[in-house]
Structure formats: C-alpha cells, structure tokens
Design a protein around this motif. Structure first.
Motif, PDB file in Angstrom:
ATOM      1  N   HIS A  17       0.598  -1.071   0.087  1.00 36.63           N
ATOM      2  CA  HIS A  17      -0.105   0.163   0.025  1.00 36.63           C
ATOM      3  C   HIS A  17       0.917   1.331  -0.141  1.00 36.63           C
ATOM      4  O   HIS A  17       1.819   1.384   0.751  1.00 36.63           O
ATOM      5  N   ASP A  55       4.190  -6.023   4.711  1.00 35.16           N
ATOM      6  CA  ASP A  55       3.772  -4.864   5.468  1.00 35.16           C
ATOM      7  C   ASP A  55       3.588  -5.140   6.996  1.00 35.16           C
ATOM      8  O   ASP A  55       2.670  -4.785   7.762  1.00 35.16           O
ATOM      9  N   LEU A  71       5.532   3.026  13.490  1.00 31.33           N
ATOM     10  CA  LEU A  71       4.564   3.142  12.627  1.00 31.33           C
ATOM     11  C   LEU A  71       3.257   3.757  13.199  1.00 31.33           C
ATOM     12  O   LEU A  71       3.240   3.762  14.485  1.00 31.33           O
ATOM     13  N   HIS A  72       2.819   4.761  12.372  1.00 34.42           N
ATOM     14  CA  HIS A  72       1.699   5.542  12.763  1.00 34.42           C
ATOM     15  C   HIS A  72       2.159   6.687  13.706  1.00 34.42           C
ATOM     16  O   HIS A  72       1.272   7.307  14.245  1.00 34.42           O
ATOM     17  N   LEU A 118      -3.093 -12.296  11.810  1.00 34.85           N
ATOM     18  CA  LEU A 118      -3.282 -10.831  11.997  1.00 34.85           C
ATOM     19  C   LEU A 118      -4.777 -10.772  12.570  1.00 34.85           C
ATOM     20  O   LEU A 118      -5.551 -11.434  12.596  1.00 34.85           O
ATOM     21  N   ARG A 168      -9.752  -4.629  18.063  1.00 34.37           N
ATOM     22  CA  ARG A 168      -8.977  -5.504  17.333  1.00 34.37           C
ATOM     23  C   ARG A 168      -9.764  -6.754  17.636  1.00 34.37           C
ATOM     24  O   ARG A 168      -9.802  -7.082  18.840  1.00 34.37           O
ATOM     25  N   PRO A 199      -6.336  -5.504   6.144  1.00 31.01           N
ATOM     26  CA  PRO A 199      -7.909  -6.154   5.756  1.00 31.01           C
ATOM     27  C   PRO A 199      -7.659  -7.035   4.265  1.00 31.01           C
ATOM     28  O   PRO A 199      -8.586  -7.761   4.235  1.00 31.01           O
ATOM     29  N   GLU A 210      -5.037   1.286   2.392  1.00 35.77           N
ATOM     30  CA  GLU A 210      -5.031   0.439   3.345  1.00 35.77           C
ATOM     31  C   GLU A 210      -5.231   0.765   5.003  1.00 35.77           C
ATOM     32  O   GLU A 210      -5.853   0.418   5.600  1.00 35.77           O
ATOM     33  N   GLU A 211      -4.769   2.147   5.007  1.00 35.73           N
ATOM     34  CA  GLU A 211      -4.877   2.705   6.216  1.00 35.73           C
ATOM     35  C   GLU A 211      -6.223   3.343   6.792  1.00 35.73           C
ATOM     36  O   GLU A 211      -6.241   3.673   7.715  1.00 35.73           O
ATOM     37  N   GLY A 263      -1.539  -6.215  14.540  1.00 35.46           N
ATOM     38  CA  GLY A 263      -2.098  -5.128  13.399  1.00 35.46           C
ATOM     39  C   GLY A 263      -2.813  -6.013  12.557  1.00 35.46           C
ATOM     40  O   GLY A 263      -3.259  -7.240  12.401  1.00 35.46           O
ATOM     41  N   SER A 264      -3.436  -5.110  11.643  1.00 34.88           N
ATOM     42  CA  SER A 264      -4.532  -5.717  10.688  1.00 34.88           C
ATOM     43  C   SER A 264      -4.140  -5.424   9.401  1.00 34.88           C
ATOM     44  O   SER A 264      -3.478  -4.498   8.817  1.00 34.88           O
ATOM     45  N   GLU A 267       0.732 -11.192  14.746  1.00 32.37           N
ATOM     46  CA  GLU A 267       0.675  -9.919  15.029  1.00 32.37           C
ATOM     47  C   GLU A 267      -0.725  -9.109  15.223  1.00 32.37           C
ATOM     48  O   GLU A 267      -1.717  -9.729  14.884  1.00 32.37           O
ATOM     49  N   ALA A 315     -12.495  -5.045   9.386  1.00 28.81           N
ATOM     50  CA  ALA A 315     -11.174  -5.806   8.709  1.00 28.81           C
ATOM     51  C   ALA A 315     -11.431  -7.112   9.488  1.00 28.81           C
ATOM     52  O   ALA A 315     -11.523  -7.271  10.790  1.00 28.81           O
ATOM     53  N   HIS A 346     -15.068   1.432   9.769  1.00 27.86           N
ATOM     54  CA  HIS A 346     -14.540   0.352   9.062  1.00 27.86           C
ATOM     55  C   HIS A 346     -14.443  -0.847   9.897  1.00 27.86           C
ATOM     56  O   HIS A 346     -14.221  -0.924  10.790  1.00 27.86           O
ATOM     57  N   HIS A 348       6.499  -6.574  10.529  1.00 26.74           N
ATOM     58  CA  HIS A 348       7.798  -6.583  10.966  1.00 26.74           C
ATOM     59  C   HIS A 348       8.598  -7.729  11.371  1.00 26.74           C
ATOM     60  O   HIS A 348       7.764  -8.929  11.819  1.00 26.74           O
TER      61      HIS A 348
HETATM   62  N1  BES Z   1       1.471  -2.233   8.325  1.00 23.14           N
HETATM   63  C1  BES Z   1       0.093  -2.251   9.355  1.00 23.14           C
HETATM   64  C2  BES Z   1      -0.302  -3.455   9.881  1.00 23.14           C
HETATM   65  C3  BES Z   1       0.730  -4.012  10.678  1.00 23.14           C
HETATM   66  C4  BES Z   1       1.372  -3.328  11.670  1.00 23.14           C
HETATM   67  C5  BES Z   1       1.055  -5.304  10.700  1.00 23.14           C
HETATM   68  C6  BES Z   1       2.061  -4.002  12.830  1.00 23.14           C
HETATM   69  C7  BES Z   1       1.997  -6.108  11.428  1.00 23.14           C
HETATM   70  C8  BES Z   1       2.401  -5.552  12.432  1.00 23.14           C
HETATM   71  C9  BES Z   1      -0.927  -1.756   8.300  1.00 23.14           C
HETATM   72  O1  BES Z   1      -0.771  -0.654   7.531  1.00 23.14           O
HETATM   73  C10 BES Z   1      -1.884  -0.832   9.371  1.00 23.14           C
HETATM   74  O2  BES Z   1      -1.637  -0.207  10.108  1.00 23.14           O
HETATM   75  N2  BES Z   1      -3.277  -1.321   9.065  1.00 23.14           N
HETATM   76  C11 BES Z   1      -4.161  -0.745   9.814  1.00 23.14           C
HETATM   77  C12 BES Z   1      -5.261  -1.305   9.398  1.00 23.14           C
HETATM   78  C13 BES Z   1      -6.743  -0.876   9.979  1.00 23.14           C
HETATM   79  C14 BES Z   1      -7.138   0.699   9.469  1.00 23.14           C
HETATM   80  C15 BES Z   1      -7.912  -1.924   9.200  1.00 23.14           C
HETATM   81  C16 BES Z   1      -4.018  -0.910  11.381  1.00 23.14           C
HETATM   82  O3  BES Z   1      -3.825  -2.197  11.738  1.00 23.14           O
HETATM   83  O4  BES Z   1      -4.521  -0.242  12.043  1.00 23.14           O
END
Ligand code: BES
Ligand code: ZN
Length: 456
Positions: free
Chosen positions: A86, A180, A426-427, A195, A328, A401, A153-154, A398-399, A396, A364, A362, A182
């Motif tokens: 993404h 996507d 991240l973020h 996930l 989550r 989708p 994706e975000e 995170g998500s 992990e 996922a 949203h 780590h």
């Molecule tokens: N790259 C992340 C997902 C991720 C984070 C996977 C850490 C494994 C470890 C991805 O870009 C992300 O942040 N996704 C969002 C999706 C959500 C908006 C449905 C998330 O997890 O917040």
C-alpha cells in the motif's frame, strides 16, 4: 543468481534515492485534501513500474483512491505470485514531535526517517527493486509476477472488495506475497501467520442542544463529556478484559501447543516497555503480553473530542462529546457482529439524561494463515538466504484487511514476509526503516521468487 544479487547490491544508492523520492509524496489517505498527493503517488509508482519493465501497468480509479497494477507474465508453466503493498500513509501529526520533516526523508545512522518509510512504501519498494535486479541482469523473472498497490489500506481498504470482484481474471495467481509487517529483531526474521481484524466505530454523546453556562446549568444538566467518560470506563472490567457482553463468545481459544510455541519466542518485555515508553504492561492477567498482543482481542479509545480545549478557561457544559473506538479482533470474531454487540451494550449503559449514537467506520476480518503450504517453505528458504537465519513464526496485533479479501474472493493464501522492525514507530512521529534490512529484504525477495519456481 550471483549476477542478480550483485546487480541489486551495486544499485543501493539509486534504490535509496528513489525510495526517498516516493516518500516525499504525502499520500495520506484519510485526509480529503490530500487526494492530489494520493493520485501523485499512484502515478509515480505506475511510471516507475513501467520503467522497470512491468507490463499492463495501469492506475485504476476506484470510489476513493486508485489501485496501481502491473504484471510480468513471461514465465509460462511457472507459478504466479501476486505482490500486494500500500502506498497510502497515516497522517504525520503531532508534527512538532518529529526530529525531521515527515515528508523530507532523512538518513540518520542506519535508519531512514519519514512517514511511510516502513509502512509501507519502503517495504513495497523491496519487491520493485528485486524485480528490477532480475529484469536488468537477465531480462526475465523466474516466476510470473502481478503487482497490486492500493491507496486505502490505512483507512480499511474499503474500495478493494469491489475492485477484486471486478478484476477476478486479472488477479488470478497461485499465492499472495505481502511485506507490511515486521520481523522480531534486526537479525531474527519472522513470518507472520496471524493478524487481528478490526471494528472501528465512532461514539457520539449528545447532551443539551447547545453549549450552556456551567454556572447557570451546572448541577442540573448531565455533562456529555462526563457521561462519555463513565461509559468508556464501563468498556473494560477491572482486569482489563472487554466488558461488552458476548464479545469473547467466538474467540478461538489458544491451544496449549500454540501457547508453548509463543512462549518460546525471544520476546523481551522490558525492551517492549522501554520502546513504548511505559513503566509496565497492562491487560488481562490470564494471558502473557505477547499472547494479548497477537491472539486476544482488544478495545481502545483512539481519540476524544468535546468541549473547550483552548488556552485558558471557558466555563461551559458542552453540548456534545465524541470518542473514536477501535476493537482489534481475533478468529472467529465477526466484525459486523462485534459492531452490533458494541451498539447494544452502549444503549444499555447510556444514562437516560443524554443520547448516544454509534456509527461504524470500517471493518477488517482477522486472519490465521496456513503454514503447511509450499510457498511458506519458499519464504523460509528466502529469509535463510537473505538474513542467514532461520525465521520464526509470529502472530501480529496489526491488521491488513486485504488478507481475508484475497482468501474469500480469490481463494488465495498470503505469505506475510515483513522487513520492518518492532520499533519502526508506525503511525507515530519519527517513523523509520532500518536500511540494512531494506537491502537484505531485496536479497530475500530475489531468493523468494527463485524459491517459488518448480525447481526451487
Ligand atoms: N502495516 C500495518 C499492519 C501491521 C502493523 C501489521 C504491525 C503487522 C504489524 C498496516 O498498514 C496498518 O496499520 N493497518 C491498519 C488497518 C486498519 C485501518 C484496518 C491497522 O492495523 O491499524
Ligand atoms: Zn501498512
């Protein structure tokens, strides 16, 4: 193989400069006024993919942000890998906490700092550069490759289900490859097999129909911010478990063998606390922190809005209050059902003196991936060759989708081969990508494509 790896190695400076160019484009998907920059990033990638020698490169408009597609299908009889990434990024705020401009990438030590450096521009770039090394040195790839890069994706990949449904034929493949996530540590690669999913909602609380003088009305009018705070406090019990009735009903219990396997992972809780800047972990004491992060569901308040927050003081009872809440999810929780359970519980705990409203943003689905497929072996082989270490398997928090969309709509399994690190931020401010693993990632991707062949 040697030629291809040398080709990739000799191109390192160019690989970095090109990635920096892509990172300069502030393709923030959630902010409506960044639409032009999203389009710019999509066009940049399409032009780059064409220059690499990919074919049928196209920017497909969707209801919101475009999908970039390209392919190379010159290996008849060999498998086809669909590589997903993404190009959208999270907002960069709070800006004052960045040490350098989020969209003016900077190399400091072994790291490249920029919004999107690891999530996910740097990681999707790994594969573009692996493809480039093959095409430049041998004019062909060992397998057929399709690339799908999305810009939502975000924000939950909301346009993708329709895009996939309308392009079933185009997206036919044998396996999906996604970078996507780590790995466990710089020298310890890991393959993600689980996930979490997501239900994201907005909770609005309405009090009086306009802001009121807190002297003339305070004591006789329920403050919606106070009401919201009381409600939020009821979302967890005293042990940190989510208090919504039915929330855990479909949660698949962790088997003893999986718990034992997770316990063997080299997880350093003290380092986790240091990196997060906390003094102790929090949550359900019946599970380890690592189990809670990957295999248990959560509920978090992402932000609160309401009333007066400017400098100085203003004495009011605000009319409204709002909370952004994400949950989550883990298999077999169902995101829409969770939204309903949340809404009925909110109805139940809303004081009679205010009104509440829940709006879903949203969804996922959670994912657990198969580890017994040949492409998993190819990923292990590739990490071994690229990093010199046998990868471990992790779940992990995170998500992503698209993983379940690919499975449900195309019947495709995904391989999650990440190249980021747990402390990439991240973020957050100062997001970064560990450059030695950018280059090892390119090597690993080169090996992965080779390992996917019939011979490999
Ligand atoms: N790259 C992340 C997902 C991720 C984070 C996977 C850490 C494994 C470890 C991805 O870009 C992300 O942040 N996704 C969002 C999706 C959500 C908006 C449905 C998330 O997890 O917040
Ligand atoms: Zn990402």
């Amino acid at each position: 193989m040697e030629n291809i790896l040398t080709q990739a190695k000799d191109a390192r400076e160019a690989q970095l400069q090109e990635l920096i160019e892509l990172l300069r484009i502030p393709s923030i998907s959630t902010l409506p006024d960044h639409r032009p920059q999203i389009a710019e990033a999509a066009q940049w990638l399409a032009a780059h993919m064409k220059a690499l020698g990919l074919e049928e490169v196209e920017v497909y408009p969707t209801e919101r942000h475009p999908v970039v597609y390209g392919q190379w299908l010159g290996a008849p009889g060999q498998p086809t890998v669909l590589i997903y990434g993404h190009y959208d990024v999270q907002p960069a705020d709070p800006l004052e906490q960045w040490q350098s401009d989020p969209f003016e990438p900077q190399v400091r030590g072994d790291y490249l700092y920029a919004r999107g450096a690891a999530d996910d521009k740097g990681q999707l770039f790994v594969h573009l550069k692996a493809i480039e090394a093959y095409l430049k040195s041998t004019k062909c790839l060992p397998v057929n490759v399709k690339l799908l890069l999305e810009g939502e994706e975000e924000i939950g990949s909301t346009s993708l289900p329709q895009f996939i449904a309308e392009h079933q034929e185009l997206l036919q493949a044998d396996i999906v490859l996604i970078s996507d996530s780590h790995i466990l540590a710089p020298d310890q690669p890991s393959i993600v097999y689980g996930l979490r999913g997501m239900t994201y909602v907005e909770l609005q609380v309405q009090g009086p129909d306009h802001d009121l003088h807190s002297g003339s009305y305070g004591g006789a009018v329920h403050n919606p911010l106070g009401a919201l705070a009381t409600m939020i406090a009821k979302l967890h019990d005293e042990k940190g478990r989510v208090a919504i009735p039915g929330f855990y009903d479909r949660v698949r219990p962790l088997s003893e063998s999986e718990r034992a396997e997770l316990a063997r992972l080299p997880y350093d809780e003290a380092a986790f606390c240091r990196e997060a800047g906390i003094s102790a972990t929090w949550g359900d004491p019946d599970y380890t922190a690592l189990e809670r992060l990957g295999a248990r569901p959560t509920l978090d308040v992402n932000g609160l809005l309401g009333g007066f927050t400017g400098a100085g003081a203003k004495t009011i009872i605000p009319a409204q209050a709002m909370a952004k809440i994400s949950m989550r999810l883990v298999p077999d929780q169902e995101p829409h059902e969770i939204a309903q359970l949340f809404e009925s519980y909110i109805k139940q705990i809303t004081p009679l003196t205010v009104q509440s409203q829940v709006r879903a943003i949203h969804f996922a689905e959670p994912a657990l991936l198969r580890r017994d497929i040949p492409a998993m072996q190819a990923a292990r082989q590739a990490y071994r060759a690229g990093f010199g270490t046998e990868p471990l398997f992790t779940r992990e928090g995170g998500s992503i989708p698209v993983v379940t969309l690919f499975k449900k709509q195309l019947g495709l399994d995904s391989i999650l081969m990440g190249f980021g690190l747990p402390d990439d931020r991240l973020h957050s401010p100062n997001e970064r990508f560990y450059l030695p693993n950018f280059y090892r990632g390119i090597r690993s991707s080169i090996y992965f494509l080779q390992a996917l062949t019939e011979e490999g």
